[in-house]
Write a protein that holds these residues in place. Structure first.
Motif, short mmCIF file in Angstrom:
data_model
loop_
_atom_site.label_atom_id
_atom_site.label_comp_id
_atom_site.label_asym_id
_atom_site.label_seq_id
_atom_site.Cartn_x
_atom_site.Cartn_y
_atom_site.Cartn_z
N GLN A 1 0.83 -1.19 0.00
CA GLN A 1 0.00 0.00 0.00
C GLN A 1 0.87 1.25 0.00
O GLN A 1 2.05 1.20 0.33
CB GLN A 1 -0.89 -0.02 1.23
CG GLN A 1 -1.92 -1.16 1.17
CD GLN A 1 -2.80 -1.14 2.39
OE1 GLN A 1 -3.55 -0.18 2.61
NE2 GLN A 1 -2.71 -2.18 3.18
N TRP B 1 1.08 3.90 1.95
CA TRP B 1 1.72 4.33 3.21
C TRP B 1 2.96 3.52 3.53
O TRP B 1 3.87 4.02 4.18
CB TRP B 1 0.72 4.30 4.37
CG TRP B 1 0.24 2.92 4.76
CD1 TRP B 1 -0.85 2.27 4.26
CD2 TRP B 1 0.84 2.02 5.70
NE1 TRP B 1 -0.97 1.03 4.85
CE2 TRP B 1 0.05 0.85 5.73
CE3 TRP B 1 1.96 2.10 6.53
CZ2 TRP B 1 0.35 -0.24 6.54
CZ3 TRP B 1 2.26 1.00 7.35
CH2 TRP B 1 1.45 -0.15 7.35
N GLU B 2 3.00 2.30 3.03
CA GLU B 2 4.17 1.45 3.31
C GLU B 2 5.43 1.95 2.60
O GLU B 2 6.54 1.62 3.00
CB GLU B 2 3.89 0.00 2.89
CG GLU B 2 2.82 -0.65 3.73
CD GLU B 2 2.55 -2.09 3.29
OE1 GLU B 2 3.47 -2.90 3.32
OE2 GLU B 2 1.39 -2.38 2.89
N LEU C 1 7.90 3.76 4.74
CA LEU C 1 8.55 3.05 5.84
C LEU C 1 10.02 2.82 5.55
O LEU C 1 10.40 2.55 4.41
CB LEU C 1 7.89 1.70 6.08
CG LEU C 1 6.46 1.67 6.60
CD1 LEU C 1 6.05 0.22 6.86
CD2 LEU C 1 6.31 2.48 7.88
N ARG C 2 10.83 2.94 6.56
CA ARG C 2 12.23 2.60 6.47
C ARG C 2 12.33 1.08 6.50
O ARG C 2 11.90 0.46 7.48
CB ARG C 2 12.94 3.21 7.69
CG ARG C 2 14.41 2.96 7.79
CD ARG C 2 15.17 4.00 7.01
NE ARG C 2 16.59 3.76 7.08
CZ ARG C 2 17.41 4.32 7.95
NH1 ARG C 2 16.94 5.18 8.83
NH2 ARG C 2 18.69 4.05 7.95
N GLU C 3 12.87 0.48 5.44
CA GLU C 3 13.01 -0.97 5.44
C GLU C 3 14.45 -1.32 5.77
O GLU C 3 15.37 -0.87 5.12
CB GLU C 3 12.62 -1.56 4.07
CG GLU C 3 11.19 -1.30 3.68
CD GLU C 3 10.13 -2.03 4.53
OE1 GLU C 3 10.50 -2.83 5.42
OE2 GLU C 3 8.93 -1.79 4.30
N ILE C 4 14.65 -2.11 6.77
CA ILE C 4 16.00 -2.40 7.22
C ILE C 4 16.04 -3.85 7.66
O ILE C 4 15.07 -4.38 8.19
CB ILE C 4 16.38 -1.41 8.35
CG1 ILE C 4 17.88 -1.34 8.55
CG2 ILE C 4 15.64 -1.69 9.65
CD1 ILE C 4 18.33 -0.05 9.22
N GLU D 1 -4.71 0.18 8.84
CA GLU D 1 -3.39 -0.42 9.03
C GLU D 1 -2.30 0.63 9.20
O GLU D 1 -1.20 0.34 9.65
CB GLU D 1 -3.07 -1.27 7.80
CG GLU D 1 -2.73 -2.71 8.13
CD GLU D 1 -2.13 -3.42 6.93
OE1 GLU D 1 -2.61 -3.18 5.78
OE2 GLU D 1 -1.20 -4.19 7.13
N SER E 1 -0.70 -1.82 13.33
CA SER E 1 -0.81 -3.07 12.59
C SER E 1 0.51 -3.84 12.73
O SER E 1 1.56 -3.25 13.02
CB SER E 1 -1.09 -2.78 11.12
OG SER E 1 -0.06 -1.99 10.57
N ARG F 1 2.24 -4.98 10.47
CA ARG F 1 3.16 -4.50 9.42
C ARG F 1 4.00 -3.32 9.91
O ARG F 1 5.22 -3.31 9.77
CB ARG F 1 2.31 -4.07 8.21
CG ARG F 1 3.08 -3.43 7.08
CD ARG F 1 3.83 -4.46 6.29
NE ARG F 1 4.59 -3.82 5.21
CZ ARG F 1 5.84 -3.41 5.35
NH1 ARG F 1 6.48 -3.59 6.48
NH2 ARG F 1 6.46 -2.83 4.33
N VAL F 2 3.35 -2.34 10.49
CA VAL F 2 4.08 -1.14 10.90
C VAL F 2 4.88 -1.40 12.19
O VAL F 2 6.02 -0.96 12.32
CB VAL F 2 3.15 0.10 10.98
CG1 VAL F 2 2.14 -0.01 12.08
CG2 VAL F 2 3.94 1.38 11.13
N ALA G 1 8.10 -3.13 11.37
CA ALA G 1 9.07 -2.21 10.76
C ALA G 1 9.77 -1.37 11.83
O ALA G 1 10.98 -1.13 11.76
CB ALA G 1 8.38 -1.30 9.74
#
Lengths: 353, 353
Positions: A2, A4-5, A8-11, B199, B224, B226-227, B230
């Motif tokens: 989505q 908003w994802e 997000l910082r993906e680490i 979410e 959520s 998901r968040v 993260a």
């Protein structure tokens, strides 16, 4: 995914060492101290005025800083405290390594250094240890944006002397040099005497190993007023109150008991030296540890095999499936009873084989 | 300036509210709870097994998370805990606001939001509250990289209803929306019921106000899976063990005592409502607080004058020398005795004038 994802910082998360929980287990995998904290800590908790917990703690952890100052004879303005040395080191990465040039650290060392470098987008370059897992000081004579060395180094357990460390600091006065002394109290030579000569030096220590307080999360750094105040400015922009009231009170209390501290270290060192002799007889070799752990390899049995076998006996040691050190085990020094059980299981297995 | 100093991060430090320390003082300046933590916390500290302190704490603060899960009926995977809600919010800024578009928050709100935005280099835009210090939900209908709202807001003390919050969340499903509910337990309507629908929503709460444990440093976020995962990935790349053992144990213990929690809140709210009436009679006006503080202005005497006068009587309240609110005082609700003393001093001063 989505929308908003996308923000997000993906680490890739750092995976901490396992924390098994069997009633009969022998836990020699995270370099904890097998002895309890100083008796004053228990007394402090027992008598703690809980109405004090309603109030915010002193943002500078004054009581703890003052006690560190008294014990180490270093001015309070030159001391930073944090939630374990991981917090202290993280703040140092965020504050002191803002150059475009890469920071330098050994290829084999505390596995959090590259994680912080990635998290805070600090360029870095790892410098290989030599074949005997020793740091080559000549390798630290190139341009850099900072240097961080664990001394004694982990998981190798090797300590370098004060002259060695001074050579690196002296030749790198254009960047901040951090000496991570998590294990220094077990026999290494601290870089603290260099602090008065080098404003760019930071020495980081912890309550987690020699003071038996890993569960309390207390770490600290000594440095020049200039660098310490810069770290506090960043810390205060993140969280003004990181040290909770029990940490401040119990930390200060633990520091006062010099005798107990030395007694515990004496016990760990005596056990370590005895275990060294016994492991050698079983065909193990290892660098000469100045820490509360041994970094061992066996002449004929692969480390991973021993790791799995020990696990089955509920003896937990650390195995790194990492190039260059994947035939080594890192074994924390526990009590004599725990180490006897380890030696007995190893003897049984190696004898049968 | 020396060369190594060029690599330092220079940042204007956030200055936390003063922590005066006079034996006779009345401290109404940092919104602490005047009542002690639940009795179980004192018992927990008294009986704490200090040998547990030698070990690293559980990196996920499992016991505390499980108790939060039981109390709030939210799955453990949807709960993040940290060293006070400042730590939780800081981690959220680092994790969730990685867009190039600005995040939005009110011009008058918790003063740490812009500090974190600067620290983590998050672009931001402040949105003015209306003349009555209310949030205009229509203002949050523009493109953004995230939204953070304190509800009730601070220092205004005003709470918005669930429909109001839902309108903002519902219209901003392309970014993470954070509702900072530090003061929610004193009469506001929590956004928790919205969690199952959105979410991208995070609800942040703390032990520092309603649970009388500012000294323990415990904050938490619900969101959520998901968040939350993260945020944990970033946290674990910074410091795997942030919650110390006493925080985990005492935090869980405090949560169990629902009755004591409600009793304390009842007392604070009763005092607040009484003080509202008395202050009104003295010529003060203020928004209808749903928090443990009042945001007051006087019809004829400047706030700064009252602030200084109260200080001289060792009564500490908060004064912000900031545009729009520089004629207001933020007064924490203390015990009845403390508030009576405040009212008495105010009466004396206003009568004489």
């Amino acid at each position: 995914m989505q929308n908003w994802e996308k923000n997000l910082r993906e680490i890739t998360p750092y995976v901490p060492g396992e924390q098994p929980d069997f009633p009969d287990m022998i836990k020699l995998n995270t370099n904890e101290n097998p002895y309890p904290p100083a008796p004053g800590v228990a007394a402090m908790l027992k008598e703690m005025k809980t109405e004090k917990l309603s109030l915010y703690p002193n943002p500078c952890a004054k009581l703890l800083v003052n006690e560190l100052s008294a014990q180490y004879k270093i001015a309070p303005e030159r001391i930073f405290v944090g939630v374990g040395s991981d917090d202290v080191l993280g703040m140092i990465f965020m504050t002191c390594f803002c150059s475009d040039k890469p920071i330098l650290f050994p290829d084999i060392t505390y596995s959090f250094y590259d994680v912080w470098a990635k998290l805070f987008r600090v360029p870095y370059e790892t410098v290989p240890l030599d074949k005997e897992f020793r740091i080559r000081k000549e390798d630290y004579r190139k341009e850099n944006g900072g240097i961080i060395l664990a001394n004694p180094n982990a998981p190798t357990s090797i300590a370098e002397g004060l002259d060695f460390i001074e050579d690196i600091v002296q030749r790198n006065q254009d960047s901040v040099v951090v000496v991570d002394e998590a294990y220094i109290d077990f026999g290494g030579e601290s870089a603290l005497p260099l602090l008065d000569k080098y404003e760019n030096l930071l020495v980081v220590q912890t309550f987690s190993k020699s003071r038996s307080m890993a569960g309390m999360r207390i770490g600290y750094a000594f440095g020049s007023e200039r660098v310490i105040s810069a770290i506090y400015a960043v810390r205060n922009s993140y969280n003004s109150y990181t040290m909770n009231y029990p940490s401040i009170m119990c930390g200060a209390e633990a520091l006062k008991d010099r005798e107990y501290f030395e007694e515990c270290i004496g016990k760990v060192v005596a056990t370590r030296e005895r275990v060294k002799r016994e492991l050698r007889e079983l065909g193990f070799s290892f660098p000469d540890s100045k820490t509360n752990f041994l970094f061992v390899t066996h002449e004929s049995v692969p480390a991973e095999e021993l790791f799995t076998m020990l696990r089955e006996h509920h003896i937990f040691v650390r195995y790194f499936k990492t190039p260059r050190i994947d035939n080594y085990l890192r074994i924390t020094i526990g009590t004599d009873t725990q180490m006897n059980r380890l030696l007995e299981v190893l003897k049984g297995y190696l004898g049968k084989r």
